[in-house]
Design an enzyme around this catalytic site. Structure first.
Site, PDB file in Angstrom:
ATOM      1  N   ASP A   1       0.824  -1.064  -0.408  1.00  0.00           N
ATOM      2  CA  ASP A   1       0.003  -0.344   0.014  1.00  0.00           C
ATOM      3  C   ASP A   1       0.907   1.316  -0.192  1.00  0.00           C
ATOM      4  O   ASP A   1       1.550   0.954   0.528  1.00  0.00           O
ATOM      5  CB  ASP A   1      -0.902  -0.086   1.407  1.00  0.00           C
ATOM      6  CG  ASP A   1      -2.060  -1.520   1.380  1.00  0.00           C
ATOM      7  OD1 ASP A   1      -2.650  -1.648  -0.094  1.00  0.00           O
ATOM      8  OD2 ASP A   1      -1.811  -2.395   2.269  1.00  0.00           O
TER       9      ASP A   1
ATOM     10  N   LYS B   1      -0.095  10.434   0.810  1.00  0.00           N
ATOM     11  CA  LYS B   1      -0.197  11.649   1.251  1.00  0.00           C
ATOM     12  C   LYS B   1       0.462  11.398   2.302  1.00  0.00           C
ATOM     13  O   LYS B   1       1.468  10.247   3.392  1.00  0.00           O
ATOM     14  CB  LYS B   1      -1.285  11.830   2.609  1.00  0.00           C
ATOM     15  CG  LYS B   1      -2.770  11.414   1.161  1.00  0.00           C
ATOM     16  CD  LYS B   1      -4.040  12.213   2.743  1.00  0.00           C
ATOM     17  CE  LYS B   1      -5.072  11.873   0.991  1.00  0.00           C
ATOM     18  NZ  LYS B   1      -6.551  11.990   1.740  1.00  0.00           N
TER      19      LYS B   1
ATOM     20  N   ARG C   1      -2.037  -9.379  -8.971  1.00  0.00           N
ATOM     21  CA  ARG C   1      -3.077  -8.705  -9.691  1.00  0.00           C
ATOM     22  C   ARG C   1      -3.519  -6.952  -9.443  1.00  0.00           C
ATOM     23  O   ARG C   1      -3.631  -6.649 -10.506  1.00  0.00           O
ATOM     24  CB  ARG C   1      -4.581  -9.577  -8.751  1.00  0.00           C
ATOM     25  CG  ARG C   1      -5.408  -8.609  -8.806  1.00  0.00           C
ATOM     26  CD  ARG C   1      -6.915  -9.259  -7.734  1.00  0.00           C
ATOM     27  NE  ARG C   1      -7.009 -10.885  -8.417  1.00  0.00           N
ATOM     28  CZ  ARG C   1      -8.268 -11.561  -7.891  1.00  0.00           C
ATOM     29  NH1 ARG C   1      -9.263 -10.744  -7.405  1.00  0.00           N
ATOM     30  NH2 ARG C   1      -8.413 -12.542  -8.416  1.00  0.00           N
TER      31      ARG C   1
HETATM   32  C1  SAM Z   1      -1.673  -3.187  -2.362  1.00  0.00           C
HETATM   33  S1  SAM Z   1      -2.504  -5.021  -1.751  1.00  0.00           S
HETATM   34  C2  SAM Z   1      -0.518  -5.231  -2.640  1.00  0.00           C
HETATM   35  C3  SAM Z   1      -1.287  -7.126  -2.975  1.00  0.00           C
HETATM   36  C4  SAM Z   1      -0.245  -8.024  -4.003  1.00  0.00           C
HETATM   37  N1  SAM Z   1       1.170  -8.017  -3.223  1.00  0.00           N
HETATM   38  C5  SAM Z   1      -0.414  -7.753  -4.966  1.00  0.00           C
HETATM   39  O1  SAM Z   1       0.261  -6.897  -6.164  1.00  0.00           O
HETATM   40  O2  SAM Z   1      -1.492  -8.216  -6.029  1.00  0.00           O
HETATM   41  C6  SAM Z   1      -1.024  -4.812  -0.110  1.00  0.00           C
HETATM   42  C7  SAM Z   1      -1.530  -6.063   0.354  1.00  0.00           C
HETATM   43  O3  SAM Z   1      -0.676  -5.566   1.484  1.00  0.00           O
HETATM   44  C8  SAM Z   1      -1.224  -6.058   2.624  1.00  0.00           C
HETATM   45  N2  SAM Z   1      -0.402  -5.942   4.084  1.00  0.00           N
HETATM   46  C9  SAM Z   1      -0.429  -4.574   4.548  1.00  0.00           C
HETATM   47  N3  SAM Z   1       0.035  -4.579   5.621  1.00  0.00           N
HETATM   48  C10 SAM Z   1       0.740  -5.740   5.504  1.00  0.00           C
HETATM   49  C11 SAM Z   1       1.526  -6.071   7.302  1.00  0.00           C
HETATM   50  N4  SAM Z   1       1.736  -5.387   7.669  1.00  0.00           N
HETATM   51  N5  SAM Z   1       1.454  -7.397   7.119  1.00  0.00           N
HETATM   52  C12 SAM Z   1       0.890  -8.305   6.018  1.00  0.00           C
HETATM   53  N6  SAM Z   1       0.528  -7.895   5.003  1.00  0.00           N
HETATM   54  C13 SAM Z   1      -0.100  -6.497   4.923  1.00  0.00           C
HETATM   55  C14 SAM Z   1      -2.498  -5.394   2.521  1.00  0.00           C
HETATM   56  O4  SAM Z   1      -3.714  -6.563   3.001  1.00  0.00           O
HETATM   57  C15 SAM Z   1      -2.996  -5.907   1.589  1.00  0.00           C
HETATM   58  O5  SAM Z   1      -3.720  -6.810   0.708  1.00  0.00           O
END
Ligand code: SAM
Length: 230
Positions: free
Chosen positions: A133, A137, A208
């Site tokens: 993510d 900001k 994805r």
């Molecule tokens: C923007 S998505 C990208 C998902 C995947 N890697 C992709 O490229 O399609 C980021 C993912 O990281 C997970 N995430 C965020 N912080 C995390 C953490 N501290 N531990 C495990 N997962 C985390 C979120 O739930 C989210 O599914």
């Protein structure tokens, strides 16, 4: 000393309710795949698999798990740990594991940093953090997963010579990643030419999120770093 995050995960943990079949499959299979941390001491990740694998690789924030499942299928002698907090994504990966009959994936369904704090030192051979993510900001930059405290944790659990793969489609996060990882004493960037970060390597299946970014005209970057020998 590594700081303990005060509030650990900022993104959402739940989406639409799971369809009945997917929910049943997840409830049936996840308990066998889920990693629970030992009450004390370090976790040797090779013990998570029926036969100790030659190496253990880790994906943090696997989303719907397509990259993780593809890597696990391509590397049957390697054990994989996937960390994700989003329930619907975890359920999709469980479905993929069942569909492809994979026995080399284990799931940590919580904040990856809790696991990083408990993994045995130098026990992980490769780490993927793909399209984390971006929190664009400025006031949210402190939420970014790729940050000095996480890099310290990764440096502790990665073997010397292990690869750290990062991807992002957010120009601000790209600059941030490069700034923080290249400033870290334990990591070195492997790129020699622009093609090394503009193009995804053949052994790096698309995610994805990458497909969505491409469809929206955003340009991804693919970064590879090596954990230096101490
Ligand atoms: C923007 S998505 C990208 C998902 C995947 N890697 C992709 O490229 O399609 C980021 C993912 O990281 C997970 N995430 C965020 N912080 C995390 C953490 N501290 N531990 C495990 N997962 C985390 C979120 O739930 C989210 O599914």
């Amino acid at each position: 000393m590594i700081e303990t995050p005060t509030r650990r995960v900022y993104g959402r943990r739940r989406g639409r309710p799971l369809r009945q079949g997917r929910r049943r499959l997840t409830e049936g299979l996840l308990p066998q795949l889920a990693i629970s941390l030992p009450p004390e001491g370090a976790l040797n990740p090779t013990t998570l698999f029926p036969t100790p694998p030659a190496a253990v690789w880790l994906e943090i924030g696997f989303g719907a798990g397509e990259h993780l499942a593809a890597q696990a299928e391509q590397h049957p002698g390697t054990g994989f740990i996937g960390c994700e907090v989003f329930e619907n994504g975890i359920a999709r990966l469980v479905g993929e594991i069942a569909h492809r009959d994979l026995d080399n994936i284990r799931i940590f369904a919580d904040d990856a940093r809790l696991l990083l704090d408990r993994l045995a030192p130098a026990s992980i051979g490769r780490v993927f953090i793909l399209f984390p993510d971006p929190w664009p900001k400025s006031r949210h930059h402190k939420r970014r997963l790729v940050a000095p405290a996480t890099l310290d944790r990764l440096a502790g659990v990665m073997q010397p010579g292990a690869e750290l793969r990062l991807a992002t489609d957010d120009p601000g996060y790209l600059a941030w990643m490069l700034e923080h990882v290249t400033a870290h004493r334990d990591f070195v960037w492997t790129a020699r030419s622009p093609a090394d970060w503009r193009e995804r390597a053949p052994d790096w299946p698309a995610t994805r999120y990458e497909e969505k970014a491409g469809a929206a005209g955003r340009i991804p970057a693919f970064l590879r770093f090596i954990r230096r020998a101490s």
